[in-house]
Design an enzyme around this catalytic site. Sequence first.
Site, PDB file in Angstrom:
ATOM      1  N   SER A  56      25.902  34.149  41.996  1.00  0.00           N
ATOM      2  CA  SER A  56      26.881  33.121  41.360  1.00  0.00           C
ATOM      3  C   SER A  56      25.967  31.793  41.322  1.00  0.00           C
ATOM      4  O   SER A  56      24.970  31.658  41.958  1.00  0.00           O
ATOM      5  CB  SER A  56      27.886  32.740  41.587  1.00  0.00           C
ATOM      6  OG  SER A  56      28.021  32.165  43.091  1.00  0.00           O
ATOM      7  N   ASP A  93      25.624  35.585  37.708  1.00  0.00           N
ATOM      8  CA  ASP A  93      27.271  36.028  37.426  1.00  0.00           C
ATOM      9  C   ASP A  93      27.622  34.577  36.780  1.00  0.00           C
ATOM     10  O   ASP A  93      27.581  33.495  37.549  1.00  0.00           O
ATOM     11  CB  ASP A  93      27.684  36.397  38.751  1.00  0.00           C
ATOM     12  CG  ASP A  93      29.063  36.682  38.996  1.00  0.00           C
ATOM     13  OD1 ASP A  93      29.259  37.251  37.745  1.00  0.00           O
ATOM     14  OD2 ASP A  93      29.873  36.775  39.766  1.00  0.00           O
ATOM     15  N   GLU A 145      31.409  37.053  27.335  1.00  0.00           N
ATOM     16  CA  GLU A 145      32.809  37.271  27.804  1.00  0.00           C
ATOM     17  C   GLU A 145      33.772  36.800  26.765  1.00  0.00           C
ATOM     18  O   GLU A 145      33.586  35.682  26.286  1.00  0.00           O
ATOM     19  CB  GLU A 145      33.108  36.536  29.171  1.00  0.00           C
ATOM     20  CG  GLU A 145      34.525  36.473  29.533  1.00  0.00           C
ATOM     21  CD  GLU A 145      34.997  36.428  31.120  1.00  0.00           C
ATOM     22  OE1 GLU A 145      33.907  36.339  31.757  1.00  0.00           O
ATOM     23  OE2 GLU A 145      36.154  36.203  31.200  1.00  0.00           O
ATOM     24  N   HIS A 232      35.399  42.216  35.386  1.00  0.00           N
ATOM     25  CA  HIS A 232      35.391  41.211  36.410  1.00  0.00           C
ATOM     26  C   HIS A 232      36.603  41.363  37.346  1.00  0.00           C
ATOM     27  O   HIS A 232      37.641  42.106  36.770  1.00  0.00           O
ATOM     28  CB  HIS A 232      35.234  39.665  35.955  1.00  0.00           C
ATOM     29  CG  HIS A 232      33.736  39.618  35.583  1.00  0.00           C
ATOM     30  ND1 HIS A 232      33.104  38.592  36.227  1.00  0.00           N
ATOM     31  CD2 HIS A 232      33.165  40.001  34.626  1.00  0.00           C
ATOM     32  CE1 HIS A 232      31.952  38.504  35.549  1.00  0.00           C
ATOM     33  NE2 HIS A 232      32.161  39.366  34.342  1.00  0.00           N
ATOM     34  N   GLY A 233      36.777  40.501  38.398  1.00  0.00           N
ATOM     35  CA  GLY A 233      38.079  40.502  39.148  1.00  0.00           C
ATOM     36  C   GLY A 233      38.237  41.795  39.732  1.00  0.00           C
ATOM     37  O   GLY A 233      39.680  42.123  39.632  1.00  0.00           O
ATOM     38  N   SER A 235      38.263  43.483  42.895  1.00  0.00           N
ATOM     39  CA  SER A 235      38.299  43.799  44.214  1.00  0.00           C
ATOM     40  C   SER A 235      39.982  44.347  44.162  1.00  0.00           C
ATOM     41  O   SER A 235      40.737  43.864  43.566  1.00  0.00           O
ATOM     42  CB  SER A 235      38.271  42.563  44.951  1.00  0.00           C
ATOM     43  OG  SER A 235      36.814  42.265  45.155  1.00  0.00           O
ATOM     44  N   SER A 278      35.125  39.525  46.377  1.00  0.00           N
ATOM     45  CA  SER A 278      36.179  39.294  47.275  1.00  0.00           C
ATOM     46  C   SER A 278      36.294  40.454  48.572  1.00  0.00           C
ATOM     47  O   SER A 278      36.585  39.974  49.695  1.00  0.00           O
ATOM     48  CB  SER A 278      37.604  38.932  46.731  1.00  0.00           C
ATOM     49  OG  SER A 278      37.380  37.962  45.870  1.00  0.00           O
TER      50      SER A 278
HETATM   51  P1  13P Z   1      36.458  39.518  42.921  1.00  0.00           P
HETATM   52  O1  13P Z   1      36.946  38.381  43.313  1.00  0.00           O
HETATM   53  O2  13P Z   1      37.887  40.580  42.365  1.00  0.00           O
HETATM   54  O3  13P Z   1      35.730  40.371  43.771  1.00  0.00           O
HETATM   55  O4  13P Z   1      35.817  39.467  41.361  1.00  0.00           O
HETATM   56  C1  13P Z   1      34.489  39.266  41.599  1.00  0.00           C
HETATM   57  C2  13P Z   1      33.811  38.800  40.203  1.00  0.00           C
HETATM   58  O5  13P Z   1      34.450  39.069  39.069  1.00  0.00           O
HETATM   59  C3  13P Z   1      32.426  38.519  40.270  1.00  0.00           C
HETATM   60  O6  13P Z   1      32.096  37.852  38.945  1.00  0.00           O
HETATM   61  O1  G3H Z   2      33.381  35.418  39.915  1.00  0.00           O
HETATM   62  C1  G3H Z   2      33.127  34.652  40.960  1.00  0.00           C
HETATM   63  C2  G3H Z   2      32.405  35.155  42.082  1.00  0.00           C
HETATM   64  O2  G3H Z   2      33.247  35.715  42.979  1.00  0.00           O
HETATM   65  C3  G3H Z   2      31.522  34.198  42.805  1.00  0.00           C
HETATM   66  O3  G3H Z   2      32.075  33.387  43.479  1.00  0.00           O
HETATM   67  O4  G3H Z   2      31.305  31.126  42.857  1.00  0.00           O
HETATM   68  O5  G3H Z   2      32.441  31.380  45.083  1.00  0.00           O
HETATM   69  O6  G3H Z   2      30.066  32.366  44.419  1.00  0.00           O
HETATM   70  P1  G3H Z   2      31.480  31.920  43.964  1.00  0.00           P
HETATM   71 ZN    ZN Z   3      33.754  37.191  37.643  1.00  0.00          ZN
END
Ligand code: 13P
Ligand code: G3H
Ligand code: ZN
Length: 330
Positions: A56, A93, A145, A232-233, A235, A278
């Site tokens: 990121s 990311d 996206e 995404h997201g 976890s 996460s």
């Molecule tokens: P999580 O927070 O669910 O792990 O998602 C990570 C993510 O989408 C990173 O781009």
């Molecule tokens: O989607 C976000 C990722 O989990 C990255 O998170 O910006 O805290 O590194 P971060």
């Molecule tokens: Zn993400």
Amino acid sequence: MTHYKELGLVNSRELFAKAIKGGYAIPAFNFNNLEQLQAIIAACVETKSPVILQVSSGARKYANQTLLKHLAKGAVEYAQELGYPIPIVLHLDHGDSFELCKSCIESGFSSVMIDGSHLPYEENVKLTKKVVDFAHQYDVTVEGELGVLAGIEDNVASEVTHYTKPEEVEDFVSKTGVDSLAISIGTSHGANKFKPEQCTRTQDGVLIPPPLRFDILEEIEKRIPGFPIVLHGASSVPVDLVRTINTFGGKLKDAVGIPEDQLRRAAKSAVCKINIDSDGRLAVTAAVRKYLAENPAEFDPRKYLGPAREQLKELYKHKIINVLGSAGQA
Ligand code: 13P
Ligand code: G3H
Ligand code: ZN
């Protein structure tokens, strides 16, 4: 300019084509430091899985862009040293500007995400196309996206989910030339993906979230058949990790993620990249908290980061084998 091929990396094009045909998803694991990188590479080599290393903008600032470039090159050599040269993608990311994407491409990234999902539709198209036009000159793949996930996305907090509108995807993909598309079907970022009132609660207090919107995913797949979709997201926020964290002094309340059976179902569809950050954070925090609580006199970071790295590796192996289905595909 360092081109990603000089580092031994690959872009995501061929990996996605194979993943869609094979009914599995490529793991996209975020990393910020050496231990996370070691755990990712070791898990992927042991399971013979291809991998997308995600960085990121926050991670890039934290780790330093020059070090990151060398870490990525090191990751390629480390996989060889461990005995199996897996395909490795270095991916930005949630890139939020053309300049950031350009800078990453110039420092060895093989794939970038330009996240214009918070912009009005036409602005998202314009920005995404600008990044694609630049990236494709270097054979770097681009993720766009459509739709907004609840939670924190690129430091922009959205209270509510805006599901992807299937009627926009064809136009977006053809106008921008993106190589993959992140969609919003009910996942969100972080360890508190749903409010407790959105969930049902089991007798032992575990929150069960509402199901993902597979109807939207299916509609999208009908409109752009065979096109690589990104989730995404994703976890799952394992209950045992949350319990360990809270047992050893943490204060995570109402943490809830996406059930793994739903991710498994998604991985069998055109979803060919699944983002997990996460869960890795939870695995590290659980192991560090436990170790330090049980060994209060210890102060050598290797003593608590070593078990954390091991727990992280096991988590990634589990995801690869039992959730994404990418084991043996490298
Ligand atoms: P999580 O927070 O669910 O792990 O998602 C990570 C993510 O989408 C990173 O781009
Ligand atoms: O989607 C976000 C990722 O989990 C990255 O998170 O910006 O805290 O590194 P971060
Ligand atoms: Zn993400």
